[in-house]
Design a protein around this motif. Sequence first.
Motif, PDB file in Angstrom:
ATOM      1  N   ARG A  32      60.013  57.892  73.822  1.00  0.00           N
ATOM      2  CA  ARG A  32      61.470  57.746  73.945  1.00  0.00           C
ATOM      3  C   ARG A  32      62.102  57.805  72.564  1.00  0.00           C
ATOM      4  O   ARG A  32      61.669  57.113  71.634  1.00  0.00           O
ATOM      5  N   ASP A  33      63.127  58.628  72.433  1.00  0.00           N
ATOM      6  CA  ASP A  33      63.966  58.642  71.241  1.00  0.00           C
ATOM      7  C   ASP A  33      65.243  57.887  71.558  1.00  0.00           C
ATOM      8  O   ASP A  33      65.828  58.073  72.636  1.00  0.00           O
ATOM      9  N   PHE A  34      65.691  57.055  70.636  1.00  0.00           N
ATOM     10  CA  PHE A  34      66.904  56.286  70.892  1.00  0.00           C
ATOM     11  C   PHE A  34      67.592  55.967  69.573  1.00  0.00           C
ATOM     12  O   PHE A  34      67.066  56.264  68.489  1.00  0.00           O
ATOM     13  N   THR A  35      68.749  55.380  69.661  1.00  0.00           N
ATOM     14  CA  THR A  35      69.492  54.939  68.481  1.00  0.00           C
ATOM     15  C   THR A  35      69.407  53.425  68.394  1.00  0.00           C
ATOM     16  O   THR A  35      69.709  52.724  69.369  1.00  0.00           O
ATOM     17  N   ASP A  36      68.972  52.931  67.239  1.00  0.00           N
ATOM     18  CA  ASP A  36      68.823  51.488  67.063  1.00  0.00           C
ATOM     19  C   ASP A  36      70.029  50.918  66.307  1.00  0.00           C
ATOM     20  O   ASP A  36      70.742  51.639  65.607  1.00  0.00           O
ATOM     21  N   PHE A  37      70.219  49.616  66.471  1.00  0.00           N
ATOM     22  CA  PHE A  37      71.288  48.904  65.785  1.00  0.00           C
ATOM     23  C   PHE A  37      70.759  48.377  64.455  1.00  0.00           C
ATOM     24  O   PHE A  37      69.693  47.749  64.416  1.00  0.00           O
ATOM     25  N   VAL A  38      71.453  48.641  63.379  1.00  0.00           N
ATOM     26  CA  VAL A  38      71.048  48.204  62.047  1.00  0.00           C
ATOM     27  C   VAL A  38      72.021  47.127  61.580  1.00  0.00           C
ATOM     28  O   VAL A  38      73.220  47.386  61.402  1.00  0.00           O
ATOM     29  N   VAL A  39      71.509  45.917  61.417  1.00  0.00           N
ATOM     30  CA  VAL A  39      72.331  44.765  61.039  1.00  0.00           C
ATOM     31  C   VAL A  39      71.920  44.313  59.638  1.00  0.00           C
ATOM     32  O   VAL A  39      70.741  44.023  59.399  1.00  0.00           O
ATOM     33  N   ASP A  40      72.866  44.298  58.740  1.00  0.00           N
ATOM     34  CA  ASP A  40      72.591  43.941  57.338  1.00  0.00           C
ATOM     35  C   ASP A  40      71.447  44.776  56.757  1.00  0.00           C
ATOM     36  O   ASP A  40      70.574  44.273  56.041  1.00  0.00           O
ATOM     37  N   GLY A  41      71.437  46.055  57.101  1.00  0.00           N
ATOM     38  CA  GLY A  41      70.479  46.977  56.515  1.00  0.00           C
ATOM     39  C   GLY A  41      69.111  47.017  57.161  1.00  0.00           C
ATOM     40  O   GLY A  41      68.259  47.796  56.746  1.00  0.00           O
ATOM     41  N   GLN A  42      68.879  46.202  58.197  1.00  0.00           N
ATOM     42  CA  GLN A  42      67.567  46.166  58.849  1.00  0.00           C
ATOM     43  C   GLN A  42      67.725  46.427  60.347  1.00  0.00           C
ATOM     44  O   GLN A  42      68.608  45.863  60.995  1.00  0.00           O
ATOM     45  N   PRO A  43      66.869  47.310  60.915  1.00  0.00           N
ATOM     46  CA  PRO A  43      66.935  47.512  62.368  1.00  0.00           C
ATOM     47  C   PRO A  43      66.797  46.187  63.110  1.00  0.00           C
ATOM     48  O   PRO A  43      65.901  45.389  62.813  1.00  0.00           O
ATOM     49  N   LEU A  44      67.691  45.967  64.052  1.00  0.00           N
ATOM     50  CA  LEU A  44      67.672  44.706  64.791  1.00  0.00           C
ATOM     51  C   LEU A  44      66.358  44.525  65.543  1.00  0.00           C
ATOM     52  O   LEU A  44      65.857  43.400  65.680  1.00  0.00           O
ATOM     53  N   LEU A  45      65.771  45.627  66.013  1.00  0.00           N
ATOM     54  CA  LEU A  45      64.513  45.541  66.756  1.00  0.00           C
ATOM     55  C   LEU A  45      63.396  44.963  65.897  1.00  0.00           C
ATOM     56  O   LEU A  45      62.470  44.328  66.398  1.00  0.00           O
ATOM     57  N   PHE A  46      63.482  45.164  64.569  1.00  0.00           N
ATOM     58  CA  PHE A  46      62.451  44.642  63.681  1.00  0.00           C
ATOM     59  C   PHE A  46      62.412  43.110  63.678  1.00  0.00           C
ATOM     60  O   PHE A  46      61.410  42.516  63.293  1.00  0.00           O
ATOM     61  N   ARG A  47      63.504  42.477  64.062  1.00  0.00           N
ATOM     62  CA  ARG A  47      63.543  41.010  64.082  1.00  0.00           C
ATOM     63  C   ARG A  47      62.878  40.441  65.328  1.00  0.00           C
ATOM     64  O   ARG A  47      62.751  39.229  65.464  1.00  0.00           O
ATOM     65  N   LEU A  48      62.480  41.315  66.242  1.00  0.00           N
ATOM     66  CA  LEU A  48      61.816  40.903  67.474  1.00  0.00           C
ATOM     67  C   LEU A  48      60.379  41.417  67.397  1.00  0.00           C
ATOM     68  O   LEU A  48      60.066  42.523  67.813  1.00  0.00           O
ATOM     69  N   ALA A  49      59.496  40.600  66.854  1.00  0.00           N
ATOM     70  CA  ALA A  49      58.188  41.066  66.388  1.00  0.00           C
ATOM     71  C   ALA A  49      57.312  41.653  67.476  1.00  0.00           C
ATOM     72  O   ALA A  49      56.568  42.591  67.237  1.00  0.00           O
ATOM     73  N   ASP A  50      57.362  41.138  68.669  1.00  0.00           N
ATOM     74  CA  ASP A  50      56.396  41.536  69.700  1.00  0.00           C
ATOM     75  C   ASP A  50      57.121  42.125  70.896  1.00  0.00           C
ATOM     76  O   ASP A  50      56.914  41.714  72.029  1.00  0.00           O
ATOM     77  N   LEU A  51      57.993  43.089  70.652  1.00  0.00           N
ATOM     78  CA  LEU A  51      58.813  43.632  71.724  1.00  0.00           C
ATOM     79  C   LEU A  51      58.682  45.147  71.780  1.00  0.00           C
ATOM     80  O   LEU A  51      58.937  45.841  70.797  1.00  0.00           O
ATOM     81  N   ASP A  52      58.272  45.652  72.931  1.00  0.00           N
ATOM     82  CA  ASP A  52      58.219  47.087  73.179  1.00  0.00           C
ATOM     83  C   ASP A  52      59.441  47.429  74.014  1.00  0.00           C
ATOM     84  O   ASP A  52      59.456  47.219  75.237  1.00  0.00           O
ATOM     85  N   ALA A  53      60.486  47.928  73.379  1.00  0.00           N
ATOM     86  CA  ALA A  53      61.748  48.147  74.082  1.00  0.00           C
ATOM     87  C   ALA A  53      62.568  49.199  73.349  1.00  0.00           C
ATOM     88  O   ALA A  53      62.285  49.548  72.205  1.00  0.00           O
ATOM     89  N   VAL A  54      63.597  49.708  74.027  1.00  0.00           N
ATOM     90  CA  VAL A  54      64.518  50.666  73.427  1.00  0.00           C
ATOM     91  C   VAL A  54      65.940  50.202  73.708  1.00  0.00           C
ATOM     92  O   VAL A  54      66.195  49.462  74.654  1.00  0.00           O
ATOM     93  N   SER A  55      66.872  50.660  72.889  1.00  0.00           N
ATOM     94  CA  SER A  55      68.274  50.337  73.115  1.00  0.00           C
ATOM     95  C   SER A  55      68.796  51.174  74.283  1.00  0.00           C
ATOM     96  O   SER A  55      68.160  52.149  74.699  1.00  0.00           O
TER      97      SER A  55
END
Length: 346
Positions: A32-55
Motif C-alpha cells: 500500500r502506498d499512502f500519505t502520512d502525517f508529519v508532525v514536528d518533522g517526524q511521521p506520526l506513524l513513527f510514534r506508534l512503534a508496533d503498528l501495521d497501518a496506513v492513513s
Amino acid sequence: MAAEHGTYASFALAPATRAGAVLAGGAQVTHRDFTDFVVDGQPLLFRLADLDAVSPLASDVPPAIFAEQVRALLLEAPAPLPGGRYLIYGCPECADLACGAVTAVIERAGEDDYVWRDFAWQTGDRPDLRLNGYHGLGPFRFGGAEYRRALTDLLDRADGTRAEGRRVLLIGARAAVLNKLAAALRSIGIGADITDDPSEVPPEELRAYAVVAFGRAVAEDRREEVRAAFRAAGAEVAYVSGLAPVIPLLVAQTEEALDRRPEGGRRIAGLRATGREAVVEVSSDCRVGLTVYRLDRLHRTHEHIAFDGVLPSGSHRLPLDGKAVKGDAFLVARTSGEVRVAAVPR
C-alpha cells in the motif's frame, strides 16, 4: 508556544509505503502506498512503534473517496465516527474498523487553528480512552494556514500522483523463477512484466516502469544494453540484481528498490551482517522482523526467523544462528511500511 489545546506543532504530509510481502506458507501482505502525517518533522506513524497501518489517504482509494477523506480532515464534512472522531490510521488490508484503528478528535480552536486530541485505539463505535488511549500523544494544535495548505495541495496533486502506478520489469534466464516472481509481485499489488529485449518496447511504456530486476545469470553486457534502452527512453528506474532464486527474498529486494523515500525518512536506517551478527539500525522505536534465507549445496531454500520484537531507536547487534547462515545466506528485515535486504558475508 503554549495554547489552550496543547502545544503548537508543525503539520506536513509525506509519501509513505506499507511494503508488501510473500511470507512463508504462501501468505501475502498487500503493498500500500499512502500519505502520512508529519508532525514536528517526524511521521506520526513513527510514534506508534508496533503498528501495521496506513492513513486514510491511500493511493488506491477511488478519487471521490480520497477527496472526501481530505475534506473530512479539513472539517468540511461530518465526522465519520461518534464523538467527533476521525480515523488517522487503519487496517492496511481491509480498512475495517473491527480490525482496529487509531482515531482522534479533530476540532477547530480559536479563530483559525485545528486541534488533534484524545488519540485512541478503537474497534467499535466509541473507544475507551482510559484503557486504549494513547496517553502522551498530543494534543497537537496546528496553525490553520499551514494545515489547510498541506491538505489542499495534496488534493490538487492527487490525480497526477495516483496515475503513476508501480511497475517492475523482470529480465532473467530462468523462466520458472521469473513467472513465480511476477505472480508474487502481482499478488501484493505491484505490476510485473517479463521481457528478453526491452529495446523493442515503446519508450512510453519503458517510462512506466519504476524498477528493472535482473536475474543472477544476466551478463553485464546484456545489462548495459538494457540500461541503454531505458536511458534512450528518458526513463529513470532503479536496478536490482537478484541475490538468489528465492521468491520471498526477490520480492523484498524489489520492495526495497521501489521505496524512493530519502534515507532519513525510513525507520530501518540500515542493515548489514558481520560474521554471526546482524546489525540493525532504527531511527525510531518499531517492531522489526528479521528473517534469514539460505541456499544449501543442493540449492534448496531454508528459512529461519532470527528476531521478531520491538527495537528502540539506535543500533542493535542481533545474534545469528551459525547453521542458519552457513553457505549463501541473506537477511530480510521488515517493519511496518518498509523492508531492508542484506547478504551475509561468507
